[in-house]
Design a protein around this motif. Sequence first.
Motif, PDB file in Angstrom:
ATOM      1  N   LEU A 166       0.814  -1.223   0.000  1.00 14.91           N
ATOM      2  CA  LEU A 166       0.000   0.000   0.000  1.00 14.91           C
ATOM      3  C   LEU A 166       0.839   1.261   0.000  1.00 14.91           C
ATOM      4  O   LEU A 166       0.317   2.360  -0.143  1.00 14.91           O
ATOM      5  CB  LEU A 166      -0.935   0.017   1.210  1.00 14.91           C
ATOM      6  CG  LEU A 166      -2.012  -1.068   1.203  1.00 14.91           C
ATOM      7  CD1 LEU A 166      -2.782  -1.060   2.509  1.00 14.91           C
ATOM      8  CD2 LEU A 166      -2.967  -0.862   0.038  1.00 14.91           C
ATOM      9  N   THR A 190      -7.739  -1.890   7.422  1.00 15.36           N
ATOM     10  CA  THR A 190      -7.960  -3.080   6.614  1.00 15.36           C
ATOM     11  C   THR A 190      -7.887  -4.340   7.455  1.00 15.36           C
ATOM     12  O   THR A 190      -8.713  -5.247   7.311  1.00 15.36           O
ATOM     13  CB  THR A 190      -6.931  -3.148   5.478  1.00 15.36           C
ATOM     14  OG1 THR A 190      -6.892  -1.890   4.805  1.00 15.36           O
ATOM     15  CG2 THR A 190      -7.295  -4.243   4.497  1.00 15.36           C
ATOM     16  N   GLU A 214     -17.579  -9.115   1.032  1.00 14.23           N
ATOM     17  CA  GLU A 214     -17.524  -7.905   0.208  1.00 14.23           C
ATOM     18  C   GLU A 214     -16.580  -8.133  -0.953  1.00 14.23           C
ATOM     19  O   GLU A 214     -15.348  -8.104  -0.797  1.00 14.23           O
ATOM     20  CB  GLU A 214     -17.037  -6.722   1.053  1.00 14.23           C
ATOM     21  CG  GLU A 214     -16.927  -5.428   0.273  1.00 14.23           C
ATOM     22  CD  GLU A 214     -18.143  -5.111  -0.564  1.00 14.23           C
ATOM     23  OE1 GLU A 214     -19.199  -4.796   0.007  1.00 14.23           O
ATOM     24  OE2 GLU A 214     -18.056  -5.205  -1.813  1.00 14.23           O
ATOM     25  N   ASN A 215     -17.173  -8.351  -2.121  1.00 13.83           N
ATOM     26  CA  ASN A 215     -16.393  -8.724  -3.294  1.00 13.83           C
ATOM     27  C   ASN A 215     -15.332  -7.711  -3.685  1.00 13.83           C
ATOM     28  O   ASN A 215     -14.329  -8.061  -4.295  1.00 13.83           O
ATOM     29  CB  ASN A 215     -17.320  -8.944  -4.490  1.00 13.83           C
ATOM     30  CG  ASN A 215     -18.092 -10.238  -4.341  1.00 13.83           C
ATOM     31  OD1 ASN A 215     -18.031 -10.881  -3.303  1.00 13.83           O
ATOM     32  ND2 ASN A 215     -18.812 -10.611  -5.363  1.00 13.83           N
ATOM     33  N   LEU A 216     -15.557  -6.453  -3.321  1.00 11.75           N
ATOM     34  CA  LEU A 216     -14.586  -5.433  -3.701  1.00 11.75           C
ATOM     35  C   LEU A 216     -13.217  -5.697  -3.094  1.00 11.75           C
ATOM     36  O   LEU A 216     -12.209  -5.200  -3.573  1.00 11.75           O
ATOM     37  CB  LEU A 216     -15.063  -4.048  -3.255  1.00 11.75           C
ATOM     38  CG  LEU A 216     -16.131  -3.384  -4.124  1.00 11.75           C
ATOM     39  CD1 LEU A 216     -16.571  -2.089  -3.473  1.00 11.75           C
ATOM     40  CD2 LEU A 216     -15.628  -3.116  -5.523  1.00 11.75           C
ATOM     41  N   LEU A 217     -13.187  -6.492  -2.014  1.00 10.91           N
ATOM     42  CA  LEU A 217     -11.915  -6.721  -1.339  1.00 10.91           C
ATOM     43  C   LEU A 217     -11.045  -7.750  -2.038  1.00 10.91           C
ATOM     44  O   LEU A 217      -9.936  -8.032  -1.588  1.00 10.91           O
ATOM     45  CB  LEU A 217     -12.177  -7.170   0.108  1.00 10.91           C
ATOM     46  CG  LEU A 217     -12.707  -6.054   0.998  1.00 10.91           C
ATOM     47  CD1 LEU A 217     -13.170  -6.623   2.334  1.00 10.91           C
ATOM     48  CD2 LEU A 217     -11.647  -4.996   1.229  1.00 10.91           C
ATOM     49  N   GLU A 219      -9.361  -7.538  -4.708  1.00  9.38           N
ATOM     50  CA  GLU A 219      -8.068  -6.944  -5.081  1.00  9.38           C
ATOM     51  C   GLU A 219      -7.700  -5.858  -4.085  1.00  9.38           C
ATOM     52  O   GLU A 219      -7.299  -4.752  -4.469  1.00  9.38           O
ATOM     53  CB  GLU A 219      -8.154  -6.394  -6.500  1.00  9.38           C
ATOM     54  CG  GLU A 219      -8.351  -7.483  -7.537  1.00  9.38           C
ATOM     55  CD  GLU A 219      -8.544  -6.937  -8.946  1.00  9.38           C
ATOM     56  OE1 GLU A 219      -7.539  -6.716  -9.632  1.00  9.38           O
ATOM     57  OE2 GLU A 219      -9.704  -6.725  -9.331  1.00  9.38           O
ATOM     58  N   ALA A 220      -7.829  -6.204  -2.822  1.00  6.22           N
ATOM     59  CA  ALA A 220      -7.675  -5.215  -1.762  1.00  6.22           C
ATOM     60  C   ALA A 220      -6.329  -4.505  -1.780  1.00  6.22           C
ATOM     61  O   ALA A 220      -6.246  -3.326  -1.489  1.00  6.22           O
ATOM     62  CB  ALA A 220      -7.879  -5.873  -0.401  1.00  6.22           C
ATOM     63  N   PHE A 221      -5.280  -5.224  -2.138  1.00  6.44           N
ATOM     64  CA  PHE A 221      -3.955  -4.634  -1.986  1.00  6.44           C
ATOM     65  C   PHE A 221      -3.327  -4.217  -3.291  1.00  6.44           C
ATOM     66  O   PHE A 221      -2.162  -3.875  -3.348  1.00  6.44           O
ATOM     67  CB  PHE A 221      -3.043  -5.597  -1.224  1.00  6.44           C
ATOM     68  CG  PHE A 221      -3.615  -5.949   0.114  1.00  6.44           C
ATOM     69  CD1 PHE A 221      -4.100  -7.214   0.362  1.00  6.44           C
ATOM     70  CD2 PHE A 221      -3.727  -4.990   1.101  1.00  6.44           C
ATOM     71  CE1 PHE A 221      -4.662  -7.525   1.594  1.00  6.44           C
ATOM     72  CE2 PHE A 221      -4.294  -5.280   2.326  1.00  6.44           C
ATOM     73  CZ  PHE A 221      -4.758  -6.557   2.568  1.00  6.44           C
ATOM     74  N   GLY A 222      -4.122  -4.239  -4.322  1.00  4.15           N
ATOM     75  CA  GLY A 222      -3.592  -3.789  -5.598  1.00  4.15           C
ATOM     76  C   GLY A 222      -4.260  -4.544  -6.724  1.00  4.15           C
ATOM     77  O   GLY A 222      -4.684  -5.688  -6.562  1.00  4.15           O
ATOM     78  N   THR A 223      -4.334  -3.884  -7.872  1.00  3.47           N
ATOM     79  CA  THR A 223      -4.995  -4.509  -9.007  1.00  3.47           C
ATOM     80  C   THR A 223      -4.115  -5.601  -9.577  1.00  3.47           C
ATOM     81  O   THR A 223      -3.051  -5.342 -10.138  1.00  3.47           O
ATOM     82  CB  THR A 223      -5.247  -3.450 -10.094  1.00  3.47           C
ATOM     83  OG1 THR A 223      -5.941  -2.361  -9.503  1.00  3.47           O
ATOM     84  CG2 THR A 223      -6.088  -4.044 -11.205  1.00  3.47           C
TER      85      THR A 223
END
Lengths: 245, 555
Positions: A166, A190, A214-217, A219-223
Motif C-alpha cells: 500500500l 484493513t 464484500e467482493n470489492l476486497l 483486489e484489496a492490496f492492488g490490481t
Amino acid sequence: MQRGFPGNGMSTAPPAEDSYSSCPKLLPLKMSEMSAMNRKLTQTLAESISKHVDHFNKTEVECLIREFNVLMGEPATPGRAVTGLDRGKFRSILHNIFGMTDDMIMDGVFRSFDKDNDSFVSMKEWIEGLSVFLRGTLDEKIKYCFHVYDLNGDNYISREEMFHMLKNSLIRQPTEEDPDEGIKDLVEITLKKMDHDHDGRLSFADFEMAVREENLLLEAFGTCLPDTMSIEMFEQHVFQEQLEP
Amino acid sequence: GGDQTATVLTLCAMMDFNLMQETCQLAIRDVGGLEVLINLLDTDEVKCKIGSLKILRKISHNVQIRRNIVDMGGLQSIVKILDSPVKDLKALAAETIANVARFRRARRTVRQYGGIKKLVKLLDCVPNLASLTANQEKDVEVARCGALALWSCSKSTKNKEAIRKAGGIPLLGRLLKSPHENMLIPVVGTLQECASEESYRIAIQTEGMINDLVKNLSSDNDELQMHCASAIFKCAEDKKTRDLVRKYKGLQPLVSLLAKANNKQLLAAATGAIWKCSISIENVAKFQEHKALETLVGLLTDQPEEVLVNVVGALGEFAQIPDSKATIRKCGGIKPLVNLLTGTNQALLVNVTKAVGACATDKENMAIIDQLDGVRLVWSLLKTPVQMFSPILRGPFVHALRMQRMQGKCICAAIAKIAKDKENLAVLTDHGVVPLLAKLTNTTDDRLRRHLAEAISHCCIWGSNRASFGEAGAVAPLVRYLKSKDSTVHQSTAMALYQLSKDPHNCITMHEKGVVKPLIHIMGSNDEMLQEAAAGCVRNIRLLALANRKARLFY
C-alpha cells in the motif's frame, strides 16, 4: 502507455512488433511456415493441456499456444526446448497488454503463474494461469489473489506485506511528521475489517471470508486482475483474429 | 488522497459503519463524505464507483440525504452510470435511484436526464428460463433493480407516461412471468401504481397480464398479494377485465384474502377488488359460491375507513340482487350499515347511501331501516351535494312512498321532519313528493293522516307546491280529515289547510267542500297555534269570497 505485444528485442526471430497492427503481417508468414506436422503437434499439445484447464476449450488452447510462441519471439519449431517466458518478458506482457503498473503486484502475478518456481512461465503454466486470470470463478480468483499478495509465500499476509503493497497508494504529504502514518492507518483499518481470527495477520481463511462478504476486497492490496476491457481485447485478438486466414 | 486501491479499502471500511442509522448518515454528510462519494461516481474507476454506490444506496434511505444527493448533482451522475457495460454497476445505480427518487423533484430529475428510458432498457431480460447461466442471472438482477427504480419513479404522472412511451409495459409484462417474489413485487407495484392511467389499464388487459395478476393472488407473500389486488381493483373498472378475472378464476382467491383481516392495507386492496368486480352480476354469483357476502358483512364494524368504503361499495353492488338483500339482513348487516350513515367521510357516505338504498327495496329491510331511524338519516344527508344522492332518491325512497301505509307513515314522518329545511324541500319537490303525498291522502288511517298533513303543510312553503297539491287533488281529502276524532289529526290538518289556503284555487275547493264550519269549531280550541291556523285559513277563504263578490258586482 500504449498497449501492445512486446517487442523487446530479446527474440532472435523476425523484427520486433510493437503493436497489434503489425501482427497480422507476421502471422501469415508463421502460418505458412508451419508444416503439417507442426500443426499436428500443436493440436496434440492443446489436447493434453485442455484436459487440465477449466475455462478454455481445445481450440482456444491452440490459439493460446500460438500466442505463447509469438510472445516468446521464436518460431515454433518442433523439438526445440521451450523453457518459457522469463520474468522480464512476462512483466512486459502484464504492463503492455493488461495495463498493470505496480512492480510488487506484477512480481506477485509472476509468482502465481510460475507454479514450479523455476523462474519461467512455461506454456502449460501460461495457459493454466490465464484460465484463472481471464475467466476464473470467484473461488479461483480468491486463491490467486491471496497468492499474489502473500509476498513471502508463508500463507499469511502480514502487516509488513500490506504496508509494502500500500506504500504507493497514498499520496504522502512532505510536511507530515510521519509520512507513513496514513499508510499505517490504512493497514490497521484493513486488518480490522479482514482479520477474523484476530491474529494480526490474514490467513487464507480470513481473506476468503472477507472477500465473500464484500467482493470489492478481492483486489484489496492492488490490481492484480485485468479489467473487462483488457480481457475483451486480449481474447478478441487471440481467439478471433488468429483464426482468420 | 489515494489511488483506487486505497479508496476501495476506505470505502469498504465505511461500509462497516451502521449506514442505516441516521446519526451515522448525517455524520458522513457533515464531514464532506457525501461530496467525495458523489465525485467518485464521475471517475473511470469501476471499483470506486461500485464502492461509492454501495454506500450511497444505504444512506439514501435518509430523507435529508436524498435531497442533498440531488442538490449536489449526484442523481445526474448515477443516471449516467445506467449506461455502463458493467452489470453490477447498473444494478447498484438503479437500486440507489429507487431510494433517492422518493420525492418529486428527484423523480423529475431522473426523467429530465433520460433516466426513465435507461431504466426501461434494464428490464429487457427473460426471467423464467429453466436454468440460468451466471451471466443471465446477473441480467435478472439488473432487471429487478430497474423495476425497483421505476416503481419509485412511477409515482409521478409524467413518469408513468414516459415509461409507457419507452416501451416499458410489454417488458414489465414479461417480467410478470417470473417465479421470484423479489422480482414480482416491484413489477406489480409499478403496474398498479400506473394503473390509474387508462392507457395502462388497457395494456394490462390486452397484454394478457390479468392472468398473471390473478395467479399471484395466491402467493404466500402478503405484499405481493396486496399489489395484485390493488391492480385488479383499478383495472376492474372495465368490464372486460372483470370478465377476465372471472375467467382466470380470480374471484375465489380474492374472497380468501378477506381472511387476512389483520393486514389492513391488504384488506383494503382485496375489498376494493371485490367491489369493482362485483359490478358484473356474473361475478356476484361466483362470489356467493364462496360466501363472500357473509364475510363482507362481518367486516362492517371495527375496520378503518379505507376498508369500509370498499366493503360497503361491494355490498351496494351485491344488493342489486334480490337474494342478497335478504342475506344482508339475515347476517345482521342492516344495522351496521345504517350506523355508518352518521359518519363524515364523503366517499364512505356515498357508498353507504347506495347500499342502504339498494337494501331498502326489500320490505323487511325497510322495516329495520325505519326502526333504526335510517330513513331520516338518509334524507338528512341531503345537505351534501345533491347530485350524489339523486339516483338514490329516485329509486328506493320514492318507491317507498308508494308502498303500504305503514311505511308510508314512516316516510311522511321523515319528510315532515326533513322538509323543514328549504334545500331538502327543493329536492323533495324535484323528485315528485307532491303528487305522491297527494296520492296518499285518500286514507282513513289517522296515524298516516297526521303525518301526511304535517308533511304537506311543510311542503307547501316551497315554490308552487301549494297550487300543485291543489291540482293533484290533495285538498278535498284533507277537508275530510277534520271529521276525525283524533285531535292531533285536526292539528296538522288545520296547519296544512292554512298553508294551502294561500292559493286561491285551493280556497275555492275548500269552501266547496264545506271546510269553514269545522274550522270555526277548531278555532275554539285551547291550542293557540291551532286557533291561529284555523282562523288564518278561514280568513283567507273569506277574503277570497269578498274579492269574488266585489268582482261580481262589477259585472
